[in-house]
Design a protein around this motif. Structure first.
Motif, PDB file in Angstrom:
ATOM      1  N   GLU A   1      -0.434  -3.679  -5.856  1.00 40.04           N
ATOM      2  CA  GLU A   1       0.936  -3.049  -6.008  1.00 40.04           C
ATOM      3  C   GLU A   1       0.763  -2.102  -7.316  1.00 40.04           C
ATOM      4  O   GLU A   1       1.243  -0.909  -7.506  1.00 40.04           O
TER       5      GLU A   1
ATOM      6  N   GLU B   1      -1.449  -8.981  -2.977  1.00 37.37           N
ATOM      7  CA  GLU B   1      -0.596  -7.596  -2.772  1.00 37.37           C
ATOM      8  C   GLU B   1       0.156  -7.210  -4.071  1.00 37.37           C
ATOM      9  O   GLU B   1      -0.034  -5.940  -4.512  1.00 37.37           O
TER      10      GLU B   1
ATOM     11  N   GLY C   1       4.309  -3.278  -1.087  1.00 34.32           N
ATOM     12  CA  GLY C   1       4.404  -3.897   0.182  1.00 34.32           C
ATOM     13  C   GLY C   1       3.989  -5.338   0.133  1.00 34.32           C
ATOM     14  O   GLY C   1       2.940  -5.745  -0.310  1.00 34.32           O
ATOM     15  N   THR C   2       5.167  -6.049   0.328  1.00 35.48           N
ATOM     16  CA  THR C   2       5.032  -7.710   0.505  1.00 35.48           C
ATOM     17  C   THR C   2       5.387  -8.423   1.728  1.00 35.48           C
ATOM     18  O   THR C   2       6.410  -9.198   1.565  1.00 35.48           O
TER      19      THR C   2
ATOM     20  N   ILE D   1      -8.303  -8.449   1.807  1.00 37.35           N
ATOM     21  CA  ILE D   1      -7.800  -7.225   2.040  1.00 37.35           C
ATOM     22  C   ILE D   1      -8.461  -6.675   2.984  1.00 37.35           C
ATOM     23  O   ILE D   1      -7.899  -5.906   3.753  1.00 37.35           O
TER      24      ILE D   1
ATOM     25  N   PRO E   1       0.731  -7.653   6.187  1.00 36.45           N
ATOM     26  CA  PRO E   1       0.310  -7.276   4.805  1.00 36.45           C
ATOM     27  C   PRO E   1      -0.491  -6.359   4.514  1.00 36.45           C
ATOM     28  O   PRO E   1      -1.354  -5.815   5.344  1.00 36.45           O
ATOM     29  N   PHE E   2      -0.515  -5.834   3.143  1.00 36.47           N
ATOM     30  CA  PHE E   2      -1.484  -4.716   2.889  1.00 36.47           C
ATOM     31  C   PHE E   2      -1.036  -3.336   3.453  1.00 36.47           C
ATOM     32  O   PHE E   2      -2.122  -2.636   3.528  1.00 36.47           O
TER      33      PHE E   2
ATOM     34  N   TYR F   1      -7.185  -6.949   6.774  1.00 35.45           N
ATOM     35  CA  TYR F   1      -5.816  -6.348   6.962  1.00 35.45           C
ATOM     36  C   TYR F   1      -6.178  -4.902   7.220  1.00 35.45           C
ATOM     37  O   TYR F   1      -4.906  -4.407   7.536  1.00 35.45           O
TER      38      TYR F   1
ATOM     39  N   GLY G   1       5.910   1.863   1.937  1.00 39.37           N
ATOM     40  CA  GLY G   1       6.378   0.483   1.961  1.00 39.37           C
ATOM     41  C   GLY G   1       7.998   0.462   2.483  1.00 39.37           C
ATOM     42  O   GLY G   1       8.630   1.452   2.179  1.00 39.37           O
TER      43      GLY G   1
ATOM     44  N   ILE H   1      -1.380 -14.215  -0.473  1.00 28.34           N
ATOM     45  CA  ILE H   1      -1.368 -12.952   0.029  1.00 28.34           C
ATOM     46  C   ILE H   1      -0.252 -12.038  -0.705  1.00 28.34           C
ATOM     47  O   ILE H   1      -0.643 -10.916  -1.238  1.00 28.34           O
ATOM     48  N   ARG H   2       0.719 -12.726  -0.999  1.00 30.43           N
ATOM     49  CA  ARG H   2       1.929 -11.891  -1.914  1.00 30.43           C
ATOM     50  C   ARG H   2       1.265 -11.794  -3.414  1.00 30.43           C
ATOM     51  O   ARG H   2       1.510 -10.640  -3.852  1.00 30.43           O
TER      52      ARG H   2
END
Length: 337
Positions: free
Chosen positions: A183, A179, A190-191, A136, A109-110, A139, A77, A175-176
């Motif tokens: 994480e 993630e 990874g954001t 998830i 993302p991801f 992606y 990341g 999404i964040r």
């Protein structure tokens, strides 16, 4: 010399790099570029008259730094890459490289989970809500997502597949948040904030990589739950039974690539229509030998038949991707010859 290096455009640097690589390696690089990019670089290369040693060194050093930074990002990341680069190049240089990569590489993302083993990732997400799993998987690389989809309980497979197919846009905040959970579980980072994922094409790519049994289960379930969606997916996919829609020339090309044992096993559990279409494109002697092979097999497991059919479908898809055959999937323009 530093000022002179700064005045170089990105294309000029790329041209210098390709010249330094030599014709053979440059040709391999250009295979991955668009026609427009190739034209622009070719023009730039033609305009290069002389490369000073200091100039070449600076371009190669910059390329090496960006390449290493990309590798660090892929491994752990943005923050991981930043830490490593700061130690090697200093804070200012590291910040500059990371900023350029963040804006130019279009990180998704991801990105941090693409290096994770699908089996390990499955342990972390299999108990999540189907919508979270779908997000998830949208992606991930299709092969990675296919492993996860195949391993999910049967009653969840079609649900997740349907959610991927109808997914359009997801807010950056959600999404964040997802993630962030991963994480902590995977101890990685990874954001990014891209928002578009999923859709018909996404689930088609995933289904093209799952095993035959999973593919059939999902499509049959979707046919009941959402017939319109099921039909849309089928139009973009190729399954073993679609051999009946192929032209004779394409079938003959496929037969040259297929293992005879796989063919006998695959036809053992196929419809008479599929078998007739295949035999029609074989010599009389070859068709007789095929019938003998099928009879010699005796009782076979359904799973073995489906695996053989999937291997043949993989050959067909490979030939199509290589442009050697054309498959009609319906809903498109007819080919006029």
């Amino acid at each position: 010399m530093a000022n002179k290096q700064q005045r170089l455009t990105g294309r000029q640097k790329a041209a210098i790099l390709l010249i330094s690589l030599g014709p053979e390696k440059s040709a391999r690089v250009m295979k991955h570029l668009t026609e427009e990019e190739i034209e622009q670089l070719t023009l730039e290369i033609a305009n290069v008259r002389k490369i000073q040693g200091e100039q070449l060194d600076a371009v190669l050093e910059e390329f090496n730094q960006i390449f290493m930074a990309s590798q660090y990002i892929a491994q752990g990341g943005i923050d991981y890459a930043k830490q490593i680069l700061e130690r090697a190049l200093g804070t200012e240089k590291a910040f500059s490289i990371i900023n350029r990569l963040s804006s130019n590489l279009q990180l998704r993302p991801f990105d941090f989970v693409r290096k994770t083993d699908p089996g390990q990732l499955l342990n972390f997400i299999q108990n999540e809500h189907p919508q979270t799993i779908a997000l998830i998987m949208s992606y991930l690389d299709p092969q990675q997502a296919a492993v996860i989809l195949s391993a999910l309980p049967t009653d969840r497979q079609s649900d997740v597949a349907r959610r991927i197919a109808i997914m359009d846009r997801t807010s950056p905040e959600i999404i964040r948040e997802v993630e962030g959970v991963l994480e902590k579980k995977l101890a990685t980072l990874g954001t990014q904030d891209y928002t578009i994922a999923g859709g018909i094409n996404a689930i088609v790519q995933i289904l093209n990589n799952v095993d035959r049994a999973t593919e059939k289960t999902i499509l049959e379930t979707l046919e009941v739950q959402d017939p319109d969606l099921s039909e849309e997916i089928k139009k973009l996919m190729f399954v073993f039974e679609d051999i009946t829609k192929m032209d004779d020339r394409s079938i003959q090309m496929v037969l040259r690539e297929v293992d005879s044992k796989d063919l006998a096993l695959a036809l053992k559990g196929s419809s008479e229509e599929v078998a007739s279409k295949v035999k029609k494109n074989m010599s009389k002697r070859a068709a007789e030998m095929l019938d003998e092979d099928i009879a010699f097999l005796g009782p076979v497991r359904l799973r073995d038949v489906e695996e053989a059919q999937q291997r043949i479908v993989n050959v067909i898809r490979r030939l199509e991707e290589a442009g050697e055959i054309i498959i009609s999937r319906g809903g498109g323009d007819e080919l006029i010859v």
